[in-house]
Scaffold this active site. Structure first.
Site, PDB file in Angstrom:
ATOM      1  N   ARG A  72     -91.877  46.400   7.274  1.00  0.00           N
ATOM      2  CA  ARG A  72     -92.184  46.132   8.800  1.00  0.00           C
ATOM      3  C   ARG A  72     -91.834  44.709   8.958  1.00  0.00           C
ATOM      4  O   ARG A  72     -92.138  44.362  10.367  1.00  0.00           O
ATOM      5  CB  ARG A  72     -93.498  46.590   8.982  1.00  0.00           C
ATOM      6  CG  ARG A  72     -93.791  48.215   8.819  1.00  0.00           C
ATOM      7  CD  ARG A  72     -95.161  48.589   8.868  1.00  0.00           C
ATOM      8  NE  ARG A  72     -95.831  48.078  10.140  1.00  0.00           N
ATOM      9  CZ  ARG A  72     -97.235  47.660  10.159  1.00  0.00           C
ATOM     10  NH1 ARG A  72     -97.837  47.797   9.285  1.00  0.00           N
ATOM     11  NH2 ARG A  72     -97.612  47.111  11.374  1.00  0.00           N
ATOM     12  N   ASN A  73     -91.608  43.775   8.239  1.00  0.00           N
ATOM     13  CA  ASN A  73     -91.160  42.503   8.774  1.00  0.00           C
ATOM     14  C   ASN A  73     -89.979  42.437   9.381  1.00  0.00           C
ATOM     15  O   ASN A  73     -88.962  43.157   8.773  1.00  0.00           O
ATOM     16  CB  ASN A  73     -91.365  41.388   7.361  1.00  0.00           C
ATOM     17  CG  ASN A  73     -91.073  40.005   8.099  1.00  0.00           C
ATOM     18  OD1 ASN A  73     -90.174  39.526   8.561  1.00  0.00           O
ATOM     19  ND2 ASN A  73     -92.180  39.258   7.565  1.00  0.00           N
ATOM     20  N   GLN A  74     -89.844  41.799  10.448  1.00  0.00           N
ATOM     21  CA  GLN A  74     -88.727  41.922  11.271  1.00  0.00           C
ATOM     22  C   GLN A  74     -87.753  40.622  11.139  1.00  0.00           C
ATOM     23  O   GLN A  74     -86.777  40.768  11.667  1.00  0.00           O
ATOM     24  CB  GLN A  74     -89.118  42.003  12.755  1.00  0.00           C
ATOM     25  CG  GLN A  74     -90.160  43.044  13.349  1.00  0.00           C
ATOM     26  CD  GLN A  74     -91.008  42.651  14.502  1.00  0.00           C
ATOM     27  OE1 GLN A  74     -91.109  41.655  14.703  1.00  0.00           O
ATOM     28  NE2 GLN A  74     -91.351  44.163  14.954  1.00  0.00           N
ATOM     29  N   PHE A  75     -87.828  39.923   9.969  1.00  0.00           N
ATOM     30  CA  PHE A  75     -86.871  38.973   9.752  1.00  0.00           C
ATOM     31  C   PHE A  75     -85.534  39.304   9.589  1.00  0.00           C
ATOM     32  O   PHE A  75     -84.690  38.540  10.392  1.00  0.00           O
ATOM     33  CB  PHE A  75     -87.308  38.247   8.651  1.00  0.00           C
ATOM     34  CG  PHE A  75     -86.458  36.987   8.050  1.00  0.00           C
ATOM     35  CD1 PHE A  75     -86.836  35.708   8.596  1.00  0.00           C
ATOM     36  CD2 PHE A  75     -85.454  37.310   7.226  1.00  0.00           C
ATOM     37  CE1 PHE A  75     -85.933  34.802   8.431  1.00  0.00           C
ATOM     38  CE2 PHE A  75     -84.741  36.057   6.797  1.00  0.00           C
ATOM     39  CZ  PHE A  75     -84.865  34.987   7.552  1.00  0.00           C
ATOM     40  N   SER A 172     -91.748  36.553  12.343  1.00  0.00           N
ATOM     41  CA  SER A 172     -91.148  37.804  12.221  1.00  0.00           C
ATOM     42  C   SER A 172     -92.125  38.886  11.718  1.00  0.00           C
ATOM     43  O   SER A 172     -91.882  39.910  11.475  1.00  0.00           O
ATOM     44  CB  SER A 172     -90.148  37.776  11.316  1.00  0.00           C
ATOM     45  OG  SER A 172     -90.335  37.111  10.098  1.00  0.00           O
TER      46      SER A 172
END
Length: 195
Positions: A72-75, A172
């Site tokens: 789920r981290n958008q990095f 992020s």
């Protein structure tokens, strides 16, 4: 309240539960839960023009030994969009290779800290990474970008006096809930430093 007799028939008084300081108990329980976490080695090379600094890897990243491992981290989506590479569609090692090819390095501002869970607000007793040493070793570095407010708060003061652009990015992390569309323009602006 009657005393409790031990094996030696010595009387020990029972604890009156209402007399327990719950604040002290909670403090010790929290200290037991919070273990010391450490960051990864920096990922950069002599061609790095942009260094992106996070705070401290989250639990999932630490467990997998990978930067930004939580799905789920958008990095990877944010940075992939910025550089025009589908980083999310690559395995971890090819992602890192793509970043190096784009002249982007990664590290964290915190070398180690006590933290329960993954939330930056739970970071306690931290020791900072030696950012000046890394930055000083990167001859082509043009900018340092801080992924989130904690990275900025801890890292930027360590780099005063350097003639580099310092960029504050919206985190992020999925915990930073403004949405990826609102975050993307700041991340897209990073390409100016790697061109």
């Amino acid at each position: 309240m009657p005393p409790l007799a031990g094996r030696d028939n010595h009387a020990w008084p029972l604890i009156n539960e209402s007399a327990i300081d719950t604040g002290v108990v909670a403090h010790y329980a929290q200290a037991t839960i919070m273990s010391r976490k450490s960051s990864f080695a920096p990922m950069a090379d002599g061609r790095t023009r942009l260094l992106i600094l996070g705070s401290l890897p989250g639990e999932r990243s630490l467990a997998e030994g990978q930067y930004y491992a939580h799905p789920r981290n958008q990095f990877w989506s944010l940075l992939g969009h910025a550089i025009g590479v589908n980083l999310g569609g690559l395995g971890y090692e090819p992602r890192l290779a793509a970043l190096l090819e784009a002249r982007i390095g990664l590290w964290d501002v915190v070398a180690s800290a006590r933290r329960s869970g993954s939330n930056d607000s739970a970071i306690r007793d931290y020791a900072a990474n030696d950012l000046p040493a890394l930055v000083g070793s990167l001859a082509e570095l043009r900018a340092v970008a801080f992924n989130g407010a904690t990275a900025l708060r801890i890292g930027k003061p360590l780099l005063t006096g350097y003639e580099l652009a310092m960029v504050a990015l919206p985190s992020s992390s999925a915990l930073h809930t403004i949405g990826i569309a609102a975050k993307q323009p700041a991340w897209d602006a990073l390409v100016a430093f790697i061109a």
